[in-house]
Write a protein that holds these residues in place. Structure first.
Motif, PDB file in Angstrom:
ATOM      1  N   VAL A   1      34.465  -8.493 -15.721  1.00 13.70           N
ATOM      2  CA  VAL A   1      35.593  -8.135 -16.603  1.00 13.70           C
ATOM      3  C   VAL A   1      36.259  -6.865 -16.083  1.00 13.70           C
ATOM      4  N   GLU A   2      37.311  -6.433 -16.745  1.00  8.94           N
ATOM      5  CA  GLU A   2      38.067  -5.263 -16.290  1.00  8.94           C
ATOM      6  C   GLU A   2      37.156  -4.053 -16.148  1.00  8.94           C
ATOM      7  N   GLY A   3      37.444  -3.258 -15.153  1.00  8.37           N
ATOM      8  CA  GLY A   3      36.816  -1.951 -15.021  1.00  8.37           C
ATOM      9  C   GLY A   3      35.355  -1.966 -14.625  1.00  8.37           C
ATOM     10  N   VAL A   4      34.818  -3.125 -14.209  1.00  6.92           N
ATOM     11  CA  VAL A   4      33.385  -3.172 -13.861  1.00  6.92           C
ATOM     12  C   VAL A   4      33.102  -2.503 -12.522  1.00  6.92           C
ATOM     13  N   GLY A   5      34.167  -2.335 -11.704  1.00  5.92           N
ATOM     14  CA  GLY A   5      33.973  -1.668 -10.411  1.00  5.92           C
ATOM     15  C   GLY A   5      34.111  -2.587  -9.202  1.00  5.92           C
ATOM     16  N   LYS A   6      34.837  -3.689  -9.356  1.00  2.00           N
ATOM     17  CA  LYS A   6      35.001  -4.620  -8.223  1.00  2.00           C
ATOM     18  C   LYS A   6      35.704  -3.928  -7.056  1.00  2.00           C
ATOM     19  N   THR A   7      36.852  -3.327  -7.345  1.00  2.00           N
ATOM     20  CA  THR A   7      37.622  -2.688  -6.271  1.00  2.00           C
ATOM     21  C   THR A   7      36.813  -1.557  -5.635  1.00  2.00           C
ATOM     22  N   THR A   8      36.137  -0.788  -6.471  1.00  2.00           N
ATOM     23  CA  THR A   8      35.333   0.344  -5.969  1.00  2.00           C
ATOM     24  C   THR A   8      34.245  -0.141  -5.008  1.00  2.00           C
ATOM     25  N   ASN A   9      33.650  -1.297  -5.311  1.00  2.00           N
ATOM     26  CA  ASN A   9      32.498  -1.749  -4.507  1.00  2.00           C
ATOM     27  C   ASN A   9      32.861  -2.659  -3.334  1.00  2.00           C
TER      28      ASN A   9
ATOM     29  N   ILE B   1      53.371 -14.555  -6.726  1.00  2.00           N
ATOM     30  CA  ILE B   1      52.874 -15.245  -7.937  1.00  2.00           C
ATOM     31  C   ILE B   1      52.054 -14.255  -8.771  1.00  2.00           C
ATOM     32  N   ARG B   2      51.291 -13.397  -8.105  1.00  2.00           N
ATOM     33  CA  ARG B   2      50.512 -12.375  -8.831  1.00  2.00           C
ATOM     34  C   ARG B   2      51.435 -11.520  -9.720  1.00  2.00           C
ATOM     35  N   GLY B   3      52.599 -11.167  -9.132  1.00  2.00           N
ATOM     36  CA  GLY B   3      53.558 -10.375  -9.911  1.00  2.00           C
ATOM     37  C   GLY B   3      53.972 -11.116 -11.174  1.00  2.00           C
TER      38      GLY B   3
ATOM     39  N   ASP C   1      38.081 -10.428  -3.959  1.00  2.00           N
ATOM     40  CA  ASP C   1      38.070  -9.791  -5.271  1.00  2.00           C
ATOM     41  C   ASP C   1      38.574 -10.824  -6.278  1.00  2.00           C
ATOM     42  N   ARG C   2      37.664 -11.507  -6.925  1.00  2.00           N
ATOM     43  CA  ARG C   2      37.885 -12.621  -7.869  1.00  2.00           C
ATOM     44  C   ARG C   2      38.203 -13.925  -7.145  1.00  2.00           C
ATOM     45  N   PHE C   3      37.731 -15.023  -7.735  1.00  2.00           N
ATOM     46  CA  PHE C   3      38.105 -16.372  -7.286  1.00  2.00           C
ATOM     47  C   PHE C   3      38.046 -17.293  -8.512  1.00  2.00           C
TER      48      PHE C   3
ATOM     49  N   ALA D   1      36.832 -16.656 -12.089  1.00  2.00           N
ATOM     50  CA  ALA D   1      37.721 -15.907 -12.990  1.00  2.00           C
ATOM     51  C   ALA D   1      38.603 -16.854 -13.790  1.00  2.00           C
ATOM     52  N   THR D   2      38.967 -17.995 -13.203  1.00  2.00           N
ATOM     53  CA  THR D   2      39.801 -18.958 -13.949  1.00  2.00           C
ATOM     54  C   THR D   2      38.987 -19.569 -15.090  1.00  2.00           C
ATOM     55  N   TYR D   3      37.732 -19.924 -14.794  1.00  2.00           N
ATOM     56  CA  TYR D   3      36.876 -20.438 -15.879  1.00  2.00           C
ATOM     57  C   TYR D   3      36.726 -19.367 -16.964  1.00  2.00           C
TER      58      TYR D   3
ATOM     59  N   TYR E   1      38.642 -16.441 -17.621  1.00  2.00           N
ATOM     60  CA  TYR E   1      39.844 -15.953 -18.317  1.00  2.00           C
ATOM     61  C   TYR E   1      40.635 -17.090 -18.975  1.00  2.00           C
ATOM     62  N   GLN E   2      40.900 -18.162 -18.175  1.00  2.00           N
ATOM     63  CA  GLN E   2      41.715 -19.231 -18.757  1.00  2.00           C
ATOM     64  C   GLN E   2      40.832 -20.156 -19.613  1.00  2.00           C
ATOM     65  N   GLY E   3      39.604 -20.411 -19.166  1.00  2.00           N
ATOM     66  CA  GLY E   3      38.695 -21.245 -19.955  1.00  2.00           C
ATOM     67  C   GLY E   3      38.182 -20.480 -21.168  1.00  2.00           C
TER      68      GLY E   3
ATOM     69  N   LYS F   1      41.581   4.435 -17.571  1.00  2.00           N
ATOM     70  CA  LYS F   1      41.829   5.732 -16.924  1.00  2.00           C
ATOM     71  C   LYS F   1      42.767   5.580 -15.735  1.00  2.00           C
ATOM     72  N   ARG F   2      42.974   4.340 -15.257  1.00  2.00           N
ATOM     73  CA  ARG F   2      43.704   4.157 -14.005  1.00  2.00           C
ATOM     74  C   ARG F   2      45.210   4.099 -14.131  1.00  2.00           C
ATOM     75  N   SER F   3      45.722   3.089 -14.857  1.00  2.00           N
ATOM     76  CA  SER F   3      47.181   2.879 -14.840  1.00  2.00           C
ATOM     77  C   SER F   3      47.598   2.205 -16.147  1.00  2.00           C
TER      78      SER F   3
ATOM     79  N   PHE G   1      47.133  -8.901 -18.625  1.00  2.00           N
ATOM     80  CA  PHE G   1      45.774  -9.256 -19.050  1.00  2.00           C
ATOM     81  C   PHE G   1      45.094  -8.076 -19.745  1.00  2.00           C
ATOM     82  N   GLU G   2      45.277  -6.894 -19.186  1.00  2.00           N
ATOM     83  CA  GLU G   2      44.608  -5.718 -19.759  1.00  2.00           C
ATOM     84  C   GLU G   2      45.100  -5.401 -21.163  1.00  2.00           C
ATOM     85  N   SER G   3      46.252  -6.008 -21.545  1.00  2.00           N
ATOM     86  CA  SER G   3      46.776  -5.775 -22.893  1.00  2.00           C
ATOM     87  C   SER G   3      46.122  -6.688 -23.933  1.00  2.00           C
TER      88      SER G   3
ATOM     89  N   SER H   1      26.543  -1.034 -15.524  1.00  2.00           N
ATOM     90  CA  SER H   1      26.542   0.168 -16.367  1.00  2.00           C
ATOM     91  C   SER H   1      25.799   1.314 -15.686  1.00  2.00           C
ATOM     92  N   LEU H   2      25.105   0.996 -14.601  1.00  2.00           N
ATOM     93  CA  LEU H   2      24.345   2.028 -13.883  1.00  2.00           C
ATOM     94  C   LEU H   2      25.292   2.940 -13.104  1.00  2.00           C
ATOM     95  N   SER H   3      24.744   4.016 -12.547  1.00  2.00           N
ATOM     96  CA  SER H   3      25.591   4.915 -11.745  1.00  2.00           C
ATOM     97  C   SER H   3      26.078   4.153 -10.514  1.00  2.00           C
TER      98      SER H   3
HETATM   99  N1  Z5A Z   1      42.754 -13.484 -13.423  1.00  2.00           N
HETATM  100  C1  Z5A Z   1      42.727 -14.612 -14.213  1.00  2.00           C
HETATM  101  O1  Z5A Z   1      43.047 -14.558 -15.399  1.00  2.00           O
HETATM  102  N2  Z5A Z   1      42.346 -15.791 -13.665  1.00  2.00           N
HETATM  103  C2  Z5A Z   1      42.026 -15.920 -12.359  1.00  2.00           C
HETATM  104  O2  Z5A Z   1      41.720 -17.027 -11.894  1.00  2.00           O
HETATM  105  C3  Z5A Z   1      42.051 -14.727 -11.540  1.00  2.00           C
HETATM  106  C4  Z5A Z   1      42.417 -13.541 -12.120  1.00  2.00           C
HETATM  107  C5  Z5A Z   1      41.690 -14.826 -10.103  1.00  2.00           C
HETATM  108  C6  Z5A Z   1      43.947  -9.344 -12.071  1.00  2.00           C
HETATM  109  O3  Z5A Z   1      42.682  -9.076 -11.597  1.00  2.00           O
HETATM  110  C7  Z5A Z   1      43.891 -10.108 -13.355  1.00  2.00           C
HETATM  111  O4  Z5A Z   1      43.989 -11.513 -13.101  1.00  2.00           O
HETATM  112  C8  Z5A Z   1      42.599  -9.913 -14.071  1.00  2.00           C
HETATM  113  C9  Z5A Z   1      42.050 -11.308 -14.369  1.00  2.00           C
HETATM  114  C10 Z5A Z   1      43.179 -12.212 -14.024  1.00  2.00           C
HETATM  115  N3  Z5A Z   1      42.783  -9.327 -15.321  1.00  2.00           N
HETATM  116  N4  Z5A Z   1      43.035  -8.215 -15.553  1.00  2.00           N
HETATM  117  N5  Z5A Z   1      43.282  -7.216 -15.914  1.00  2.00           N
HETATM  118  P1  Z5A Z   1      42.302  -7.745 -10.814  1.00  2.00           P
HETATM  119  O5  Z5A Z   1      40.959  -7.992 -10.299  1.00  2.00           O
HETATM  120  O6  Z5A Z   1      43.337  -7.383  -9.850  1.00  2.00           O
HETATM  121  O7  Z5A Z   1      42.338  -6.615 -11.919  1.00  2.00           O
HETATM  122  P2  Z5A Z   1      41.213  -6.062 -12.780  1.00  2.00           P
HETATM  123  O8  Z5A Z   1      40.169  -6.947 -13.246  1.00  2.00           O
HETATM  124  O9  Z5A Z   1      42.004  -5.406 -13.827  1.00  2.00           O
HETATM  125  O10 Z5A Z   1      40.420  -5.160 -11.830  1.00  2.00           O
HETATM  126  P3  Z5A Z   1      40.221  -3.724 -12.122  1.00  2.00           P
HETATM  127  O11 Z5A Z   1      40.649  -3.284 -13.464  1.00  2.00           O
HETATM  128  O12 Z5A Z   1      40.880  -3.092 -10.931  1.00  2.00           O
HETATM  129  O13 Z5A Z   1      38.702  -3.516 -12.257  1.00  2.00           O
HETATM  130  P4  Z5A Z   1      37.647  -3.224 -11.168  1.00  2.00           P
HETATM  131  O14 Z5A Z   1      38.266  -3.399  -9.804  1.00  2.00           O
HETATM  132  O15 Z5A Z   1      36.517  -4.042 -11.516  1.00  2.00           O
HETATM  133  O16 Z5A Z   1      37.270  -1.703 -11.401  1.00  2.00           O
HETATM  134  P5  Z5A Z   1      37.525  -0.430 -10.448  1.00  2.00           P
HETATM  135  O17 Z5A Z   1      39.007  -0.147 -10.357  1.00  2.00           O
HETATM  136  O18 Z5A Z   1      36.741  -0.534  -9.221  1.00  2.00           O
HETATM  137  O19 Z5A Z   1      36.836   0.672 -11.362  1.00  2.00           O
HETATM  138  C11 Z5A Z   1      37.419   1.103 -12.576  1.00  2.00           C
HETATM  139  C12 Z5A Z   1      37.093   2.606 -12.810  1.00  2.00           C
HETATM  140  O20 Z5A Z   1      35.684   2.715 -13.035  1.00  2.00           O
HETATM  141  C13 Z5A Z   1      37.408   3.500 -11.611  1.00  2.00           C
HETATM  142  O21 Z5A Z   1      37.896   4.716 -12.094  1.00  2.00           O
HETATM  143  C14 Z5A Z   1      36.045   3.698 -10.937  1.00  2.00           C
HETATM  144  O22 Z5A Z   1      35.953   4.929 -10.271  1.00  2.00           O
HETATM  145  C15 Z5A Z   1      35.103   3.654 -12.129  1.00  2.00           C
HETATM  146  N6  Z5A Z   1      33.762   3.142 -11.797  1.00  2.00           N
HETATM  147  C16 Z5A Z   1      33.451   2.111 -10.981  1.00  2.00           C
HETATM  148  N7  Z5A Z   1      32.109   1.911 -10.944  1.00  2.00           N
HETATM  149  C17 Z5A Z   1      31.569   2.853 -11.754  1.00  2.00           C
HETATM  150  C18 Z5A Z   1      30.215   3.165 -12.132  1.00  2.00           C
HETATM  151  N8  Z5A Z   1      29.165   2.469 -11.699  1.00  2.00           N
HETATM  152  N9  Z5A Z   1      30.036   4.165 -12.996  1.00  2.00           N
HETATM  153  C19 Z5A Z   1      31.097   4.871 -13.480  1.00  2.00           C
HETATM  154  N10 Z5A Z   1      32.399   4.644 -13.149  1.00  2.00           N
HETATM  155  C20 Z5A Z   1      32.618   3.637 -12.306  1.00  2.00           C
END
Ligand code: Z5A
Length: 210
Positions: free
Chosen positions: A13-21, A51-53, A97-99, A102-104, A106-108, A150-152, A157-159, A189-191
């Motif tokens: 789900v959002e904010g889990v740290g996909k992009t970070t990892n 299409i993402r836009g 980053d997602r495949f 995510a459709t199952y 978010y959409q499912g 905290k990001r943007s 979806f985030e709404s 949830s870990l560090s």
């Molecule tokens: N979507 C869909 O509906 N159906 C589909 O089939 C597909 C996608 C493929 C775009 O995805 C949207 O499209 C998504 C689902 C939908 N919905 N939304 N929103 P996206 O992957 O581009 O966007 P996202 O899910 O919003 O990703 P995200 O918000 O960028 O989350 P993240 O990449 O998992 O998190 P992050 O940016 O790496 O980390 C968030 C913050 O947490 C950041 O400040 C980090 O420094 C911090 N962080 C990370 N890890 C930790 C730990 N362990 N501790 C503390 N803080 C941490």
């Protein structure tokens, strides 16, 4: 499709740290000699990014949920044809980053589409191609949304409300339970260093079975 490369997806789900990892995973795989292609969904090619836009931006016109589902698969078809399949055929490891999980989810889960309809589309577009390994970063929705906020500015979806993301998380967990060999669930949830250590253990296990 026979493919010398491997396909790894990162989900949650959002904010889990996909992009970070993502970079961490790429660096680890590079350190053991793999050639990596990093990409994302929806997106990954110029057309799929357009299409993402459409999918993420708040526009004047409401995007109906059927269009949302079809656009996800339209972007995926383009991404598979232009980036993922050629990379796998060239022996690269694709890190996405997602495949389709995510459709199952978010959409499912979120939008209540029938899983069997999504499965039909998956078969039509992917012809059996699936990730070889999916790392699911699992985190309670509240913490994830707090981290993401905290990001943007929130995208379309985030709404959504918390209950939407609860359903998304549950579908991810159900899918992980149903396919324990493909999924590795990591407690997000870990560090960050603990999360990365857990990811490394899962990757090394996957590499050892190559
Ligand atoms: N979507 C869909 O509906 N159906 C589909 O089939 C597909 C996608 C493929 C775009 O995805 C949207 O499209 C998504 C689902 C939908 N919905 N939304 N929103 P996206 O992957 O581009 O966007 P996202 O899910 O919003 O990703 P995200 O918000 O960028 O989350 P993240 O990449 O998992 O998190 P992050 O940016 O790496 O980390 C968030 C913050 O947490 C950041 O400040 C980090 O420094 C911090 N962080 C990370 N890890 C930790 C730990 N362990 N501790 C503390 N803080 C941490």
């Amino acid at each position: 499709m026979t493919k010398p490369g491997k396909f790894i997806s990162l989900e949650g789900v959002e904010g889990v740290g996909k992009t970070t990892n993502l970079e961490y995973i790429a660096d680890h795989l590079k350190s053991v000699g793999k050639k990596i292609v990093i990409t994302r969904e929806p997106g990954g090619t110029p057309i799929a990014e357009k299409i993402r836009g459409l999918l993420l931006d708040h526009g004047d016109e409401v995007l109906c949920k059927e269009s949302e589902l079809l656009l996800m698969f339209a972007a995926r078809a383009q991404h598979l044809d232009t980036v993922i399949k050629p990379a796998l055929q060239a022996g690269h490891w694709v890190l996405c980053d997602r495949f389709t999980d995510a459709t199952y989810a978010y959409q499912g889960g979120g939008r209540d589409f029938l899983m069997q309809d999504i499965a039909w589309m998956e078969g039509f577009v992917q012809k059996g191609l699936k990730p070889d390994k999916t790392i699911l970063l699992d985190l309670d929705v509240e913490t994830g949304l707090k981290r993401a906020s905290k990001r943007s500015e929130p995208d379309r979806f985030e709404s959504e409300k918390k209950v939407f993301f609860e359903k998304v998380r549950q579908v991810y967990l159900n899918r992980a339970e149903a396919e324990p060999d493909r999924f590795s669930v990591v407690d997000a949830s870990l560090s960050l260093s603990q999360v990365q250590e857990a990811i490394k253990i899962q990757l090394d296990d996957f590499l050892s079975k190559e």
